[in-house]
Design a protein around this motif. Structure first.
Motif, PDB file in Angstrom:
ATOM      1  N   LEU A  81      -1.215   4.686  -3.807  1.00 27.29           N
ATOM      2  CA  LEU A  81      -0.612   3.665  -2.948  1.00 27.29           C
ATOM      3  C   LEU A  81      -1.608   3.122  -1.929  1.00 27.29           C
ATOM      4  O   LEU A  81      -1.598   1.928  -1.610  1.00 27.29           O
ATOM      5  CB  LEU A  81       0.625   4.225  -2.243  1.00 27.29           C
ATOM      6  N   LYS A 110      -0.766  -0.790  -1.429  1.00 24.33           N
ATOM      7  CA  LYS A 110       0.679  -0.994  -1.431  1.00 24.33           C
ATOM      8  C   LYS A 110       1.307  -0.500  -0.132  1.00 24.33           C
ATOM      9  O   LYS A 110       2.402  -0.919   0.229  1.00 24.33           O
ATOM     10  CB  LYS A 110       1.319  -0.266  -2.616  1.00 24.33           C
ATOM     11  N   MET A 111       0.607   0.424   0.542  1.00 23.34           N
ATOM     12  CA  MET A 111       1.073   0.947   1.823  1.00 23.34           C
ATOM     13  C   MET A 111      -0.126   1.143   2.729  1.00 23.34           C
ATOM     14  O   MET A 111      -1.236   1.402   2.256  1.00 23.34           O
ATOM     15  CB  MET A 111       1.816   2.288   1.650  1.00 23.34           C
ATOM     16  N   SER A 112       0.109   1.053   4.012  1.00 24.08           N
ATOM     17  CA  SER A 112      -0.954   1.367   4.968  1.00 24.08           C
ATOM     18  C   SER A 112      -1.129   2.877   5.025  1.00 24.08           C
ATOM     19  O   SER A 112      -0.204   3.632   4.691  1.00 24.08           O
ATOM     20  CB  SER A 112      -0.586   0.842   6.359  1.00 24.08           C
ATOM     21  N   ALA A 135       1.650   4.549   7.147  1.00 25.23           N
ATOM     22  CA  ALA A 135       2.954   4.598   6.479  1.00 25.23           C
ATOM     23  C   ALA A 135       2.949   5.616   5.350  1.00 25.23           C
ATOM     24  O   ALA A 135       3.910   6.383   5.168  1.00 25.23           O
ATOM     25  CB  ALA A 135       3.323   3.214   5.953  1.00 25.23           C
ATOM     26  N   ALA A 136       1.871   5.647   4.582  1.00 23.04           N
ATOM     27  CA  ALA A 136       1.798   6.587   3.462  1.00 23.04           C
ATOM     28  C   ALA A 136       1.762   8.029   3.947  1.00 23.04           C
ATOM     29  O   ALA A 136       2.376   8.915   3.342  1.00 23.04           O
ATOM     30  CB  ALA A 136       0.564   6.280   2.612  1.00 23.04           C
TER      31      ALA A 136
END
Length: 472
Positions: A16, A21-23, A26-27
């Motif tokens: 991700l 797809k994510m920072s 956030a991940a």
């Protein structure tokens, strides 16, 4: 089952992040929280996170105040004489210019931020390379490799991540590694000397007056700006004659829409009367860190507070400086606290123990006691093909557990893990490298083809020196 879920969680996190797809923040938070529920321990998530936050708070504080401190030092002009001195030293000799690039990148890297390092280095050196028609990939390669070695400073990122992931003191990782990292810097300087000789052979040596004589400045072209003093018109900087932003180091004729900004000698934050105070404070701070007089977070907290108070005694000015560096502070500190979720779940659920057991069984018995070497070698490809977040928070804890099972200390594993940073700083996953190649007008593929081999060699020098000196 825990082993499979652990590896799937790490793989999900890496994919991700790498696919954007994510920072990372956030991940680091959402993925482990989800897997904590899958394992059946969702009710304990709060305990895992709070314990992690308590462990990581000193590291977050260190990073926050180190960024503020070195940001203020750049603002007030601490590094300006260094830049001018290097430019004056370089003259128009390709050897001096390439060596000066390495020295400047290494010095400015003290702020721990790759983007800042590349902005200052390229702004200062780009005019010389363009005027003398030197290879720009030499500049980007030397700057990236020097910054990679210096990126191992405790406030630079990798060392803090390793300390965070393994719950050890960053100073215990970094200070013993200083001799090995010094050998890495020596390797960079020798490399820059050899590359400079190659450029000198190709171009010859000219004086700045000869270079100027060969060019005719027009109203739309970049011109040379001299600072006076012995030895001719140095330092060499850039200026555009049209529109605003005509301070030295501003937009070049081919710098694109955004251009680049170097060390503006007329910026309002300069404090020339306080130069020696700031220089002494910085030397004292670094000495105290190396001598371990106080914990690093406390040193930078005190240093940042003192630097702000003395250089900007008025509250609005202090607030403006803090606001100017707030984005970097928030990003870094947020990452550290988000990592508390990832490492807390990985450890609290027993995933890391389960994965370490599997990894220990998979490593040949004869290689177990050499986990330091194994970790150092793995750090080269893994930190190149994945982010530092992925390697230090996802892979390093597993390697550390495996090393402990074979009698290799966690600190040795942590030290070995930072050996590959010279290569990492040219990774396509590092945002700062795009600042470097973009400002230098170099294709990323050209930079990669030129730099990777030299960065690998430098990383191996650091790792080999660490083993030779008994650090790893």
């Amino acid at each position: 089952m825990l082993t499979i879920l652990g590896f799937v969680m790490i793989a999900t996190f890496l994919v991700l992040i790498m696919m954007k797809k994510m920072s990372p923040i956030a991940a680091l938070v959402l993925i482990p929280a989800l897997f904590c529920v899958f394992v059946g321990k969702g009710a304990h998530l709060g305990d895992y996170v709070l314990e992690g936050v308590g462990n990581l708070a000193p590291t977050a504080a260190m990073l926050m105040f180190a960024i503020v401190y070195f940001g203020v030092m750049i603002d007030v002009g601490l590094f300006d004489p260094i830049v001018r001195g290097i430019l004056r030293f370089c003259k128009a000799d390709p050897v001096r210019i390439v060596v000066g690039t390495a020295v400047l990148a290494a010095i400015v890297s003290l702020d721990g931020d790759g983007s800042t390092t590349f902005m200052i280095t390229v702004s200062a050196m780009y005019p010389l390379y363009k005027r003398l028609k030197m290879s720009l990939v030499v500049m980007t390669g030397v700057a990236a490799t020097a910054n990679g070695v210096m990126n191992t400073l405790p406030w630079g990122g990798p060392t803090a991540r390793a300390a965070t992931a393994l719950k050890v003191d960053a100073a215990d990782i970094f200070v013993p590694m200083i001799p090995a990292l010094a050998m890495g810097l020596v390797a960079v300087f020798l490399l820059s000397y050899a590359l400079g000789l190659r450029e000198r052979k190709r171009l010859g040596t000219l004086s700045l007056d000869e270079v100027l004589h060969k060019e005719t400045a027009t109203a739309d072209e970049t011109v040379l700006v001299g600072a006076g003093g012995a030895g001719g018109r140095t330092p060499l900087t850039k200026r555009t004659t049209g529109g605003g932003g005509d301070a030295p180091g501003a937009e070049a004729e081919d710098a694109g829409e955004d251009g680049f900004q170097g060390l503006d000698p007329h910026r309002a934050t300069l404090r020339p009367k306080l130069y020696w105070f700031n220089a002494g404070l910085t030397v004292l701070l670094l000495t105290a860190m190396i001598m371990e007089w106080l914990p690093i977070p406390v040193l930078f907290l005190l240093g940042a507070a003192l630097a702000l108070t003395v250089n900007f005694p008025h509250m609005p000015d202090q607030k403006a400086r803090i606001a100017a560096h707030a984005e970097n502070v928030l990003n870094v500190a947020g990452m550290v606290f988000a990592a508390a979720v990832f490492t807390g779940v990985l450890t609290g659920t027993g995933m890391v123990d389960s994965m370490a057991t599997w990894l220990v069984d998979a490593i040949p018995e004869g290689m177990g006691p050499q986990m330091g070497l194994v970790t150092g070698l793995l750090s080269l490809p893994l930190t190149y093909f994945m982010s530092n977040d992925g390697f230090y928070f996802g892979v390093l804890p597993v390697l550390a557990e495996a090393g402990q099972a074979h009698g290799v200390s966690t600190l040795e594993i942590a030290r070995a893990s930072i050996a590959g940073q010279a290569l990492h700083m040219s990774s396509p996953l590092v945002p700062a490298v795009y600042v470097l190649v973009g400002m230098a007008k170099v294709e990323f593929g050209d930079h990669t083809r030129f730099t990777v081999k030299w960065a690998v060699l430098t990383s191996l020098v650091v790792l080999g020196s660490g083993i030779l000196f008994g650090i790893i």
